[in-house]
Design an enzyme around this catalytic site. Structure first.
Site, mmCIF file in Angstrom:
data_model
loop_
_atom_site.group_PDB
_atom_site.id
_atom_site.type_symbol
_atom_site.label_atom_id
_atom_site.label_comp_id
_atom_site.label_asym_id
_atom_site.label_seq_id
_atom_site.Cartn_x
_atom_site.Cartn_y
_atom_site.Cartn_z
ATOM 1 N N LYS A 59 0.860 -1.264 0.047
ATOM 2 C CA LYS A 59 -0.051 0.042 -0.142
ATOM 3 C C LYS A 59 0.838 1.260 0.163
ATOM 4 O O LYS A 59 0.475 2.269 -0.583
ATOM 5 C CB LYS A 59 -0.728 0.015 1.293
ATOM 6 C CG LYS A 59 -2.132 -0.766 1.168
ATOM 7 C CD LYS A 59 -2.787 -0.821 2.582
ATOM 8 C CE LYS A 59 -3.742 -1.732 2.671
ATOM 9 N NZ LYS A 59 -4.267 -2.029 4.118
ATOM 10 N N GLN B 179 -5.169 -1.670 10.178
ATOM 11 C CA GLN B 179 -5.173 -2.888 9.435
ATOM 12 C C GLN B 179 -5.572 -3.783 10.447
ATOM 13 O O GLN B 179 -5.365 -3.996 11.669
ATOM 14 C CB GLN B 179 -3.794 -3.075 9.294
ATOM 15 C CG GLN B 179 -2.917 -4.333 8.737
ATOM 16 C CD GLN B 179 -3.794 -4.341 6.978
ATOM 17 O OE1 GLN B 179 -3.898 -3.324 6.282
ATOM 18 N NE2 GLN B 179 -4.004 -5.490 6.635
ATOM 19 N N ASP C 136 -11.571 2.822 3.796
ATOM 20 C CA ASP C 136 -11.898 1.384 3.824
ATOM 21 C C ASP C 136 -13.336 1.236 3.933
ATOM 22 O O ASP C 136 -13.840 0.193 3.544
ATOM 23 C CB ASP C 136 -11.278 0.737 5.077
ATOM 24 C CG ASP C 136 -10.068 -0.161 4.817
ATOM 25 O OD1 ASP C 136 -10.153 -0.756 3.632
ATOM 26 O OD2 ASP C 136 -9.243 -0.547 5.649
#
Ligand code: NAD
Length: 306
Positions: free
Chosen positions: A55, A99, A122
């Site tokens: 990422k 995460q 997200d």
């Protein structure tokens, strides 16, 4: 005669999207805005660390600002709230990712809800989940289902009036995909099956579009697929492979070789849905930065007004 399915190349499609994102970033930079993504990683998790590194690399390649905060596994809830609050207030950060999985002593839900919904690229904040479900474009759609929809669009796979069958019921992939596929526009009919469905085969065989997001290699075999169907294999599982220098290889949920003989189109693993996820995450972050810039302009205009 068996005809091999067309391979839907996620690496190629994601490269095109990343180039589009880079062009948008260049425009924003010219206007003084550098889109920034922060990733919060708690503890050590091999797969997560690999993902977080890719990422960060993708952000830099697109001209975006990236920040990774690696916190120790024993971080307290208060400390983690503090980190999220700091990023919520930071004008250089437009997207925040927490995460998952978190270490066992931390329930992810309150932390995901602490992230400012405007920075939740997200799409896991309840406000964004709800907006995506009702088709409100102000919401952020999670990157993996958004990536699958983008592949469907770019590959011109027909959806209107077709039957899409989704295997799995996660909030990250399957549930948002269900609402995206049945929404006005795609207009597909959708069936969703999961671990409590005694036999998924009668359902998968009816699918014009089959999406499998489970994490069980070999779950879907050729006899479970309708000839000509478009098959999206979301699963990512590491299986031991002494022939590979890493000692493992990555496989999906679909018996790729067998199903390729029946399907009309199929995504490979790796190189299918996976690369699309990062591309769409970058796109969400650029969108967050664009919206933030628009809000700032509006505020400045209001302040300047007599
Ligand atoms: P999950 O891991 O949260 O849940 C798995 C789902 O599979 C559950 O909903 C369960 O009901 C269902 N399931 C389990 N056994 C089943 C069976 N025998 N038959 C039918 N359904 C069954 O789901 P997830 O987070 O969507 O992840 C699924 C897979 O996709 C994992 O391998 C994950 O690594 C992968 N994944 C890939 C990407 C990507 O970018 N390609 C993104 C997210 C997840």
């Amino acid at each position: 005669m068996n005809v091999s399915a067309r391979i839907v190349d996620g690496t190629e499609i994601s490269r095109a999207i990343r180039a589009e994102v880079a062009a948008e970033v260049a425009q924003l930079r010219a206007a003084g805005v550098v889109p920034g993504l922060a990733v919060v990683l708690v503890g050590a998790d091999g797969a997560s660390e690999v993902y977080v590194r890719s990422k960060a690399r993708a952000c830099r390649e697109a001209g975006m600002h990236d920040r990774t905060l690696h916190l120790p596994a024993e971080v307290t809830a208060e400390e983690l709230y503090g980190v999220i609050d700091g990023l919520n207030a930071d004008p250089d950060i437009h997207g925040i990712l927490l995460q998952l999985p978190l270490p066992a002593h931390l329930n992810p839900k309150p932390f995901l809800e602490r992230i400012d919904a405007a920075k939740d690229v997200d799409g896991f904040h309840p406000l964004n989940v709800g907006r995506a479900f009702i088709g409100d474009p102000r919401g952020f759609v999670p990157a993996t289902p958004a990536g699958i929809m983008e592949m469907i669009r770019r590959e011109q796979i027909p959806t209107q009036g077709r039957h899409a069958v989704i295997v799995g019921r996660s909030l990250i992939v399957s549930k948002p995909l269900m609402s995206l596929l049945m929404a006005p526009g795609p207009n597909a009919g959708v069936t969703l099956v999961h671990r409590h469905t005694p036999d998924i085969a009668p359902f998968t065989r009816m699918a014009d579009i089959l999406i499998v997001a489970v994490g069980k290699p070999g779950l879907v075999t050729a006899d479970m697929v309708k000839p000509g169907a478009a098959v999206f294999d979301v699963g990512i599982t590491r299986v031991p492979d002494p022939a590979d220098p890493r000692g493992y290889r990555v496989v999906g949920d679909v018996d790729h070789a067998g199903v390729s003989e029946v399907a009309g189109a199929i995504t490979p693993v790796p190189g299918g849905v996976g690369p699309m996820t990062i591309a769409m995450l970058l796109r969400n972050t650029v969108e967050a930065a664009r919206r933030d810039a628009a809000r700032t302009r509006k505020r400045d205009r209001r302040r300047a007004a007599p």
